[in-house]
Design a protein around this motif. Structure first.
Motif, PDB file in Angstrom:
ATOM      1  N   THR A  66      26.184   1.596 -16.591  1.00  0.00           N
ATOM      2  CA  THR A  66      24.871   1.478 -17.217  1.00  0.00           C
ATOM      3  C   THR A  66      23.748   1.956 -16.300  1.00  0.00           C
ATOM      4  O   THR A  66      22.807   2.618 -16.748  1.00  0.00           O
ATOM      5  CB  THR A  66      24.603   0.022 -17.637  1.00  0.00           C
ATOM      6  OG1 THR A  66      25.652  -0.411 -18.513  1.00  0.00           O
ATOM      7  CG2 THR A  66      23.269  -0.101 -18.367  1.00  0.00           C
ATOM      8  N   ALA A  67      23.847   1.623 -15.020  1.00  0.00           N
ATOM      9  CA  ALA A  67      22.805   2.038 -14.077  1.00  0.00           C
ATOM     10  C   ALA A  67      22.748   3.557 -13.958  1.00  0.00           C
ATOM     11  O   ALA A  67      21.654   4.151 -13.931  1.00  0.00           O
ATOM     12  CB  ALA A  67      23.054   1.416 -12.702  1.00  0.00           C
ATOM     13  N   LEU A  68      23.901   4.207 -13.913  1.00  0.00           N
ATOM     14  CA  LEU A  68      23.937   5.661 -13.811  1.00  0.00           C
ATOM     15  C   LEU A  68      23.423   6.299 -15.103  1.00  0.00           C
ATOM     16  O   LEU A  68      22.704   7.314 -15.063  1.00  0.00           O
ATOM     17  CB  LEU A  68      25.368   6.125 -13.511  1.00  0.00           C
ATOM     18  CG  LEU A  68      25.557   7.604 -13.180  1.00  0.00           C
ATOM     19  CD1 LEU A  68      24.708   8.004 -11.982  1.00  0.00           C
ATOM     20  CD2 LEU A  68      27.036   7.902 -12.911  1.00  0.00           C
ATOM     21  N   ALA A  69      23.778   5.707 -16.240  1.00  0.00           N
ATOM     22  CA  ALA A  69      23.290   6.222 -17.519  1.00  0.00           C
ATOM     23  C   ALA A  69      21.767   6.106 -17.599  1.00  0.00           C
ATOM     24  O   ALA A  69      21.082   7.030 -18.049  1.00  0.00           O
ATOM     25  CB  ALA A  69      23.940   5.454 -18.672  1.00  0.00           C
ATOM     26  N   LEU A  70      21.228   4.984 -17.138  1.00  0.00           N
ATOM     27  CA  LEU A  70      19.773   4.808 -17.142  1.00  0.00           C
ATOM     28  C   LEU A  70      19.102   5.809 -16.213  1.00  0.00           C
ATOM     29  O   LEU A  70      18.035   6.346 -16.538  1.00  0.00           O
ATOM     30  CB  LEU A  70      19.415   3.382 -16.718  1.00  0.00           C
ATOM     31  CG  LEU A  70      17.921   3.046 -16.704  1.00  0.00           C
ATOM     32  CD1 LEU A  70      17.310   3.206 -18.096  1.00  0.00           C
ATOM     33  CD2 LEU A  70      17.690   1.632 -16.176  1.00  0.00           C
ATOM     34  N   LEU A  71      19.725   6.092 -15.082  1.00  0.00           N
ATOM     35  CA  LEU A  71      19.153   7.066 -14.152  1.00  0.00           C
ATOM     36  C   LEU A  71      19.076   8.446 -14.800  1.00  0.00           C
ATOM     37  O   LEU A  71      18.059   9.141 -14.685  1.00  0.00           O
ATOM     38  CB  LEU A  71      20.000   7.128 -12.875  1.00  0.00           C
ATOM     39  CG  LEU A  71      19.527   8.126 -11.815  1.00  0.00           C
ATOM     40  CD1 LEU A  71      18.120   7.771 -11.331  1.00  0.00           C
ATOM     41  CD2 LEU A  71      20.507   8.168 -10.639  1.00  0.00           C
ATOM     42  N   GLY A  72      20.149   8.854 -15.494  1.00  0.00           N
ATOM     43  CA  GLY A  72      20.138  10.144 -16.183  1.00  0.00           C
ATOM     44  C   GLY A  72      19.059  10.197 -17.252  1.00  0.00           C
ATOM     45  O   GLY A  72      18.324  11.190 -17.373  1.00  0.00           O
ATOM     46  N   ASN A  73      18.945   9.132 -18.033  1.00  0.00           N
ATOM     47  CA  ASN A  73      17.928   9.035 -19.072  1.00  0.00           C
ATOM     48  C   ASN A  73      16.524   9.102 -18.466  1.00  0.00           C
ATOM     49  O   ASN A  73      15.617   9.777 -18.979  1.00  0.00           O
ATOM     50  CB  ASN A  73      18.134   7.707 -19.807  1.00  0.00           C
ATOM     51  CG  ASN A  73      17.336   7.576 -21.092  1.00  0.00           C
ATOM     52  OD1 ASN A  73      16.999   6.474 -21.491  1.00  0.00           O
ATOM     53  ND2 ASN A  73      17.018   8.674 -21.766  1.00  0.00           N
ATOM     54  N   THR A  74      16.351   8.434 -17.336  1.00  0.00           N
ATOM     55  CA  THR A  74      15.073   8.375 -16.638  1.00  0.00           C
ATOM     56  C   THR A  74      14.630   9.741 -16.132  1.00  0.00           C
ATOM     57  O   THR A  74      13.498  10.179 -16.359  1.00  0.00           O
ATOM     58  CB  THR A  74      15.180   7.412 -15.440  1.00  0.00           C
ATOM     59  OG1 THR A  74      15.488   6.109 -15.912  1.00  0.00           O
ATOM     60  CG2 THR A  74      13.894   7.384 -14.652  1.00  0.00           C
ATOM     61  N   LEU A  75      15.521  10.420 -15.429  1.00  0.00           N
ATOM     62  CA  LEU A  75      15.173  11.706 -14.823  1.00  0.00           C
ATOM     63  C   LEU A  75      14.831  12.748 -15.880  1.00  0.00           C
ATOM     64  O   LEU A  75      13.883  13.525 -15.728  1.00  0.00           O
ATOM     65  CB  LEU A  75      16.321  12.194 -13.943  1.00  0.00           C
ATOM     66  CG  LEU A  75      16.619  11.338 -12.699  1.00  0.00           C
ATOM     67  CD1 LEU A  75      17.845  11.867 -11.967  1.00  0.00           C
ATOM     68  CD2 LEU A  75      15.414  11.303 -11.764  1.00  0.00           C
ATOM     69  N   ALA A  76      15.605  12.770 -16.954  1.00  0.00           N
ATOM     70  CA  ALA A  76      15.352  13.741 -18.021  1.00  0.00           C
ATOM     71  C   ALA A  76      13.996  13.501 -18.680  1.00  0.00           C
ATOM     72  O   ALA A  76      13.233  14.444 -18.936  1.00  0.00           O
ATOM     73  CB  ALA A  76      16.468  13.667 -19.066  1.00  0.00           C
ATOM     74  N   THR A  77      13.673  12.234 -18.932  1.00  0.00           N
ATOM     75  CA  THR A  77      12.405  11.907 -19.582  1.00  0.00           C
ATOM     76  C   THR A  77      11.214  12.273 -18.699  1.00  0.00           C
ATOM     77  O   THR A  77      10.242  12.874 -19.160  1.00  0.00           O
ATOM     78  CB  THR A  77      12.358  10.406 -19.926  1.00  0.00           C
ATOM     79  OG1 THR A  77      13.462  10.079 -20.780  1.00  0.00           O
ATOM     80  CG2 THR A  77      11.060  10.054 -20.630  1.00  0.00           C
ATOM     81  N   GLY A  78      11.287  11.915 -17.416  1.00  0.00           N
ATOM     82  CA  GLY A  78      10.198  12.237 -16.500  1.00  0.00           C
ATOM     83  C   GLY A  78       9.982  13.731 -16.362  1.00  0.00           C
ATOM     84  O   GLY A  78       8.845  14.219 -16.383  1.00  0.00           O
ATOM     85  N   ALA A  79      11.082  14.475 -16.229  1.00  0.00           N
ATOM     86  CA  ALA A  79      10.975  15.925 -16.085  1.00  0.00           C
ATOM     87  C   ALA A  79      10.359  16.562 -17.330  1.00  0.00           C
ATOM     88  O   ALA A  79       9.488  17.442 -17.232  1.00  0.00           O
ATOM     89  CB  ALA A  79      12.360  16.515 -15.817  1.00  0.00           C
ATOM     90  N   MET A  80      10.791  16.105 -18.502  1.00  0.00           N
ATOM     91  CA  MET A  80      10.255  16.682 -19.739  1.00  0.00           C
ATOM     92  C   MET A  80       8.779  16.359 -19.917  1.00  0.00           C
ATOM     93  O   MET A  80       8.006  17.191 -20.416  1.00  0.00           O
ATOM     94  CB  MET A  80      11.054  16.178 -20.941  1.00  0.00           C
ATOM     95  CG  MET A  80      10.654  16.822 -22.269  1.00  0.00           C
ATOM     96  SD  MET A  80      10.800  18.637 -22.257  1.00  0.00           S
ATOM     97  CE  MET A  80      12.577  18.830 -22.350  1.00  0.00           C
TER      98      MET A  80
END
Length: 232
Positions: A38-52
């Protein structure tokens, strides 16, 4: 300064909100598919959202202001930075296109077009988290516009990933995003029954930020008293 007409401003808001929600939902689906951590999934979700967010605010901000968020649009309407007619169009564009791009995200991953989210996100801690998250977002935007306008895309793009991790709610901070998340039963979902609490908390956080930052960012005029000349 180049001023774009109303249809182009609406189109920019429509496109920006759509791509943002497609990123939030799609990156959540991708993360959940690739890992059970879950932590890794949240990190992926986080980075993509911030970059976009950095990309969208940079390219669409000069056209429409790149609000992509009814709470932010409301703040700009209340402080008279955004005409009421633009506010109405922004809200319609935000809500409609958030849902449309959520559907697009589902189609890209071969999921049912419409789902009802079942992820529980409720309770005082979640609501307080959304108040704090939205307060911080609005405060960052208003301060950035006051002191370093060119940095706003990066400020928002850095704040949201940070708020994902320091709030219990993972920082929706956007009523339109919350609505779109209620119809995806994936990593980023929220039960429809939990929506009212989130939306009220987000609007409350935005209004508190408007009030506080309106005072904080207004410089006080200090009048210096001229020394009196000595009488001869």
């Amino acid at each position: 300064m180049t001023v774009f007409d109303l249809p182009r401003r609406f189109a920019a808001e429509f496109l920006g909100t759509g791509l943002l929600v497609a990123t939030v939902v799609g990156s959540g689906i991708m993360a959940e598919t690739l890992t059970h951590d879950t932590a890794l999934a949240l990190l992926g979700n986080t980075l993509a959202t911030g970059a976009m967010l950095v990309v969208l605010i940079t390219i669409l901000g000069p056209i429409s202001g790149a609000h992509f968020n009814p709470a932010v649009s409301l703040v700009f309407c209340l402080n008279r930075s955004l005409p009421a007619r633009d506010r109405t169009g922004d809200a319609a564009g935000d809500l409609g296109h958030q849902i449309g791009r959520k559907i697009a995200a589902h189609l890209m991953f071969a999921l049912p077009v419409l789902e009802v989210a079942t992820k529980l996100r409720a309770g005082p801690a979640q609501w307080f988290s959304e108040t704090v998250a939205t307060f911080g977002l609005v405060a960052v935007i208003l301060s950035g516009l006051r002191f370093e306008k060119r940095a706003v895309p990066w400020l928002v793009g850095l704040y949201i990933p940070g708020a994902y991790w320091f709030t219990a709610s993972t920082s929706f901070a956007n009523p339109a995003v919350a609505l779109a998340r209620s119809i995806t039963n994936t990593f980023s979902g929220i039960r429809p029954i939990d929506l009212p609490g989130f939306i009220v908390a987000e609007l409350l956080g935005a209004l508190i930020a408007l009030a506080l930052m309106g005072w904080l960012l207004r410089p006080e005029i200090i009048r210096q008293t001229q020394p009196q000349k000595a009488q001869s």
